[in-house]
Motif scaffolding. Structure first.
Motif, PDB file in Angstrom:
ATOM      1  N   ALA A   1     -99.972 -64.198 -39.833  1.00  0.00           N
ATOM      2  CA  ALA A   1     -99.269 -64.725 -41.003  1.00  0.00           C
ATOM      3  C   ALA A   1    -100.164 -65.550 -41.915  1.00  0.00           C
TER       4      ALA A   1
ATOM      5  N   HIS B   1    -101.263 -63.637 -44.982  1.00  0.00           N
ATOM      6  CA  HIS B   1    -100.279 -62.976 -45.837  1.00  0.00           C
ATOM      7  C   HIS B   1    -100.407 -63.360 -47.310  1.00  0.00           C
TER       8      HIS B   1
ATOM      9  N   PRO C   1    -102.659 -58.588 -48.967  1.00  0.00           N
ATOM     10  CA  PRO C   1    -101.418 -57.801 -48.889  1.00  0.00           C
ATOM     11  C   PRO C   1    -101.409 -56.815 -47.727  1.00  0.00           C
TER      12      PRO C   1
ATOM     13  N   ARG D   1     -99.595 -57.848 -44.279  1.00  0.00           N
ATOM     14  CA  ARG D   1     -98.174 -58.199 -44.280  1.00  0.00           C
ATOM     15  C   ARG D   1     -97.337 -57.184 -43.508  1.00  0.00           C
TER      16      ARG D   1
ATOM     17  N   GLU E   1     -96.447 -62.649 -37.099  1.00  0.00           N
ATOM     18  CA  GLU E   1     -95.679 -63.765 -37.659  1.00  0.00           C
ATOM     19  C   GLU E   1     -96.235 -65.115 -37.209  1.00  0.00           C
TER      20      GLU E   1
END
Length: 264
Positions: free
Chosen positions: A140, A143, A147, A150, A179
């Motif tokens: 994460a 991000h 791009p 992601r 994440e």
């Protein structure tokens, strides 16, 4: 598509940085059969591949022999427009979330890497008639600027792979850090290292995250990748064992100052 656990056979994209190294340890701790691939894409910071070899040697000495292939894509360095591949373009200093860090984006890099990894994984899967995972250390923290790190990118590219291949049900994506942040990655690595009975400092001394190292291989501590790493080790409560051009206290102070600037 995304798998919570890796299959028994795993293709891992290994850069030599802390993220993919932690992912390698994660898979080893789960007793996976690992097929590592690395890419020489003309990156100026290809010291990371030397550090990777040092870690693979260390792992072999401790009973973990990894199948590993380096893929030569160095011609891309002459074709692509990025501060990471252009020898005349200085890598910017600063925090990862600052706008100038977009200079370190390499166009379509992760799509190329993922495509090669997918072809390898699918070949292993069909040859052995079993499930194979592709493991990538994307997280994460990337991000904001990248791009192609992601979740929506990986959902889209996996859908394209499924459409474009037979037997695609045999391959899934293992992205455990998607994440999470750098601190979560380090904590995961700690758990894996403890299970594998390895030495934390040796493992991470044999990694390179910096986009700007000197002729002795020491990190500047000033680029976005440096700062993000330094802050993660600080949050973990331990100095980074990798060598910097200045003391840990100096590089940490710089990283904390940059974090404060971004937070304001």
């Amino acid at each position: 598509m995304f798998s919570a656990l890796p299959a028994s056979k795993v293709v891992i994209s290994l850069s030599g940085g802390m993220d993919s190294t932690s992912l390698l340890l994660n898979a080893l701790a789960r007793d996976c059969d690992i097929y590592g691939i690395s890419f020489n894409y003309g990156q100026k910071h290809n010291l990371e591949l030397d550090r990777l070899n040092a870690n693979l040697t260390y792992l072999k000495e401790n009973g973990f022999d990894i199948t590993h292939t380096v893929i030569d894509l160095s011609v891309l360095g002459t074709l692509y427009n990025s501060a990471l591949t252009d020898p005349n373009w200085k890598v910017p200093d600063g925090h990862y979330e600052q706008e100038n860090m977009k200079q370190t984006v390499v166009p379509n890099r992760n799509a190329i890497f993922a495509s090669i990894a997918y072809g390898y994984a699918l070949s292993l899967a069909t040859r052995n008639d079993q499930q194979v995972s592709i493991a990538l250390g994307v997280h994460a923290g990337d991000h904001a600027i990248y791009p192609d790190c992601r979740p929506e990118f990986y959902k889209a590219i996996h859908k394209a792979f499924v459409i474009g291949n037979w037997d695609s049900e045999k391959v899934n994506l293992y992205l455990p850090y998607l994440e999470g942040d750098k601190l979560a990655i380090l904590r995961d690595a700690q758990e894996s290292i403890e299970k594998l009975k390895l030495d934390f400092n040796t493992v991470f001394r044999n990694t390179s995250t910096s986009y700007d190292t000197d002729d002795q291989g020491r990190a500047s501590g000033k680029t976005g990748s440096d700062v993000e790493r330094i802050l993660a080790f600080y949050a973990l409560g331990t100095p980074d064992p990798v060598a910097y051009t200045e003391t840990w206290e100096v590089v940490l102070k710089n990283a904390l100052n940059l974090e404060n600037v971004v937070s304001e």
